[in-house]
Structure formats: C-alpha cells, structure tokens
Design an enzyme around this catalytic site. Sequence first.
Site, PDB file in Angstrom:
ATOM      1  CG  ASP A 244      -1.839   1.184   1.284  1.00 50.79           C
ATOM      2  OD1 ASP A 244      -2.694   1.306   0.390  1.00 50.79           O
ATOM      3  OD2 ASP A 244      -1.695   1.996   2.219  1.00 50.79           O
ATOM      4  CB  VAL A 246       5.631   2.029  -1.942  1.00 48.54           C
ATOM      5  CG1 VAL A 246       5.131   0.610  -1.740  1.00 48.54           C
ATOM      6  CG2 VAL A 246       5.555   2.434  -3.409  1.00 48.54           C
ATOM      7  CG  HIS A 247       2.992   7.429  -2.743  1.00 48.11           C
ATOM      8  ND1 HIS A 247       2.205   6.459  -3.331  1.00 48.11           N
ATOM      9  CD2 HIS A 247       2.159   8.188  -1.993  1.00 48.11           C
ATOM     10  CE1 HIS A 247       0.942   6.642  -2.954  1.00 48.11           C
ATOM     11  NE2 HIS A 247       0.901   7.677  -2.131  1.00 48.11           N
ATOM     12  CD  GLU A 281      -2.136   2.857  -3.402  1.00 43.14           C
ATOM     13  OE1 GLU A 281      -3.107   3.581  -3.684  1.00 43.14           O
ATOM     14  OE2 GLU A 281      -1.904   2.451  -2.246  1.00 43.14           O
ATOM     15  CG  ASP A 306      -3.738   5.230  -9.333  1.00 41.59           C
ATOM     16  OD1 ASP A 306      -4.401   4.193  -9.499  1.00 41.59           O
ATOM     17  OD2 ASP A 306      -3.548   5.745  -8.220  1.00 41.59           O
ATOM     18  CG  ASP A 307      -0.346   8.538 -14.810  1.00 40.85           C
ATOM     19  OD1 ASP A 307      -0.759   8.915 -13.690  1.00 40.85           O
ATOM     20  OD2 ASP A 307       0.642   9.060 -15.372  1.00 40.85           O
ATOM     21  CG  HIS A 309      -8.428   4.490 -12.681  1.00 41.70           C
ATOM     22  ND1 HIS A 309      -8.641   5.749 -12.139  1.00 41.70           N
ATOM     23  CD2 HIS A 309      -9.603   3.828 -12.536  1.00 41.70           C
ATOM     24  CE1 HIS A 309      -9.890   5.827 -11.695  1.00 41.70           C
ATOM     25  NE2 HIS A 309     -10.477   4.669 -11.916  1.00 41.70           N
TER      26      HIS A 309
END
Length: 586
Positions: A244, A246-247, A281, A306-307, A309
């Site tokens: 989850d 990681v950034h 993620e 996510d881009d 998506h």
Amino acid sequence: MLFEVWAPEADSVRLRLAGALRPMTRDEVRTGWWTTDAEAADGDRYGFVLDDGPVLPDPRSRRQPDGPDGESAVVDQEAYPWRAAWTGRGLPGAVLYELHIGTYTEEGTFDAAAARLPHLADLGITHVSLMPVCPFPGTHGWGYEGVSPWAVHEPYGGPDGLKRFVDTAHGLGLAVVLDVVHNHLGPSGNYLPAFGPYFTETHHTPWGAAVNLDAAGSDEVRGYLLGSALGWLRDYRLDGLRLDAVHALADTRALTFLEELSTAVDALAAELGRPLTLIAESDLCDPRTTTPRAEGGIGLHAQWNDDFHHALHTALTGESQGYYADFATTPLAAVAKTVTNAFFHNGTYSAFRGRTHGRPVDTVRTPATRFVGYAQTHDQIGNRALGDRLSATLSPGLLACAAALVLTGPFTPMLFMGEEWGARTPWQFFTDHTDPALAEAVRNGRRREFAAHGWAADDIPDPQDPATRERSCLDWTEPEREPHARLHAWYRELIALRRTMPDLSDPDLAAVKTAHDEEGRWLAYRRGDLRIAVNLDEKPATIPLGGGRNRTGMGRVLAAWEPVAAPDADGLLHLPPESSVVLADD
C-alpha cells in the site's frame, strides 16, 4: 517455546501466559530484546508487561482472538493440514481480481468467500488480490487501519480461515496476493509506541508520525516489517504482496526498505522454489520502482498504474474534478499515451500538482507486465462520496468498452470484485470503530471532506452505520439476470482471448500502435496481428484501419459487444455506438 519481544526502553519485562506472570531476561546478543522459554500450546493466551504497566499484546502476535486490545494467542503454524499441491504462479499472463473479504459475501468471512472462488476460476482469473486482513477495531472495515501486521482479523476467520481460503484457491489454480500496509497503522489499538521507537517525528505523514525506517532504532523496525511480509508468504503460502502507498514510506537511508524487502522476497522465492510477487501502489510515476535492482532500481515486480485508470475514467465519464483535470482536455489521447508509454505523467506538467511529474519508461526494455491496468479499484470507487461504481452511470456498452481496454491492453489487467457483471451495489467507506470519539471524528471528517465539493452532509453515508457496509456487499443474484449476465459473458470471452491469443500477452510496450479521434470518441490500437477498437460515442463510428485491406481473411472478428462486420475493402470499420471489437489479421 521461546517468547521474545523487542522493548529497548523497558527496565523490566514479564510474560503473562495463561494468566500467570513470569520474568523475562535481556538477550545477551541482541540489544533491546527480552526472552524466556515456557511451555505453551496452540491457542494459549499471552501478553507482555513492560515495567509495571498493563498487559499488552505481542507486537508480533499471530492471532488476536479478542481484537487488537486483547491478549495475543499462540499459533502453531505447522498444524494446518494443507491439501493443495501448489508450485506457484508468476505474474506474466496474470489476470488479477481485487477482493474484500468483508463484502464479497454477506457473511463476510474467508470460508464464505472461498465458496465463491469457483466463480473466479470459471471467469479465467489467475490471481486473487485480497485487501488487508490484519486485525482492526470492530468487525467490519476496509482493513487499512490494521494494527497487528503479523496477525489475521478474527471475525474473518483468523489464521486458519485464511489458510483454508488460500488452500481452496490453490486447489482451483488461483494464486493469492495480499494487500499489506507498511506506511502507517490504525489510530486505535496501536500499542507499538509503548515497546520502542516504531514511529519517528523526523517525518510526518497524513497519518501523523512516520513509521521509523531511517531514524535511531530503524534496523529493528525494518526487521519487524520484513518478518511480517515473509511470514505471510511462508506461513500462509501466499503468492505475493500488494504494498500500500509506497510513496508514503519516509525513508532516507542509502539502502531503502523496499530494496531490502524485494531482496528478501526474491531469496525466499528461491528457497521455496516458487515465484513470489511484490506489487506496489505508487503515485510517483517512477519506473525505478519496478526496475530490477541489478539495473539500479528498487526491484519490485509490478506497480499499479493510476495514470491509465485516470485517463480511461475521464474518457468514459467526462469527469474533470481533482486529479482527473490533468487527463480531461484530451482523454482519448491520454489513454493512447498510457497504453504506449505506461505513464501519462512522464516528466510532463501536472496542473493538479502545480509542477512537473513522473519519469519516462524505457518502453523497449521494460515489459508491460510490470504495470497493473484497471478501470476500477477499491480506492477509485470507495473514495467517492457515494461509493458509486462505473455501472451506476454508464451504459452496459460503455462498461463493455472499459473491459475491452483493460483486458486486451498491454498491462497486467485487474478487476474489482463485481465489476465483471456490472454490479449495481456501491462500495462505500465504512468503519466499525469501538471508540465513540474516534467514530464521531471519522464520521464528521468524511462529511467535511465532501462538503468542500458541494455535498450536503446528510447525503454522505455514515461510515459507522452498519447499513453502509451492508449496501456494499455484492448481490450474487445479479450475475444470473440481465444486463449483468451479458456483461459477465463478455468478460469471460475477453479473458479467454487473452489466454489463447499470444499477442494479447505480449509484454512489448514499444510494439503497441494506436489511433484515436477525440471528437468522434473512438480509439483503436494494434497488438501484433490483433486490432482492438472502441467507440465511446452515442453515434456509430467509422474507423480507418488501413487502406486496401481486402485480402482473404483480413479483419476477422474474434469478439464484438454488438454485431459488427469486418472492415470493408478500404479498411474502414463501422462500429456501432458504445461498442467494442477485437479483430484478427489472418
């Protein structure tokens, strides 16, 4: 058995086992560790007393029978009689399916979910991606506020329940990936600060003090998280972990925690003789996340994209609020860019962030399987005010177009539970906090968040209301009736094509060729000898696939949402409104 705990700041530590207290001694080799040997059996309750404080659960507890605030229980990890012979399943060629145990069925248990796994095997799914299953307060919740990273949520079925689920999945040929949260712990039932510097004020995150990955004491904290991760893979025979956000890991050390984790997991895979997968993620749009360590990367095996998506969602819905603004000006061009470059933000300006963002992917050397593509996830549904799925506003035809782009695209595809039949049930944000003050804070915070976007407070579902969770449970009668049955058949057909047509699993991003018409709302791309086209418009579309295409067998229809003829002699494809097609050039 050996009982041990890291408590570097304590002057004394005692073990409470089966109601009796006994002293622990300092470890002569490991600084800050306390140990003792005691006879114990599976299920025996125990905890630790630091100095003269209360009994606290074990930070490395494998089971919390009475929830995060209760005593821990001994777990004999060797006792479960595994049935399925399993040699593992890697990520190449995979189709993932994100599943939340608490809402996949009304019962909300591992056993009830396991009974539904034949549905996924029949669909063609290869990997079940479980949302977090660590203990959290109450019975129902998303799982991202877990506080015992080594244990399994008791209301779901506890450790044996998870093992039965994994065993059943493996017996059906399904791999299992588990979502784990290393970037924070929940606000209730978190006793780690009493034991040692598990958190640091050196960095601050949206959840408060950061997990200590780089300050004093961080060696032990890293070991704590590594041990948890490896335990899931070894003791529960899981096939991978989804990491989850990681950034949000604050880590300034030269050797990052994620590199340590990927190294350890690869070593465990070699030891066990089966593939193990780490999926991140990350919102950094940084290909180094999945670049092998030997090439200077972190070495994770895949990351959510996510881009892709955001581009797809904007093209389908026309939404332009928040981060969708970056994709909304020319959404089909954004989709085309992501399916050929992976990231939309690859060093480009992000108006949402007010700065440039991302880094280019080397599309020649980087396999597309390192990126997970999807139209819906728990985040992208549940973080909306009403938890509404795409099916709440889109026609079956547009849902079919979304499926075609996800399942025939270059990325490793992932579905969110119920998506395959266009589930009409929402997936809303729900909690079950036992602390009344925390429950009220979460309720009011949710309302304030969406009030800023024009929502009335009374329109926002109460996270603490049991009805919010109940509304979010799948309705398993839907797949049997229209329009759900037709969409379900379409998903099965596309997944079967992906499995049988090598061009659809080709990891070569550089080989993907696209064309689109923003005004006409159509997009087409080529993958080897296959052509995929979608028409998102309410009017028919004429799509030029190339002139002089009148050879015998050219443009054979492999799958189509609506009846469609092969391209004519001039290479023109006439595609019905809100429809999609897969063509083969024989």
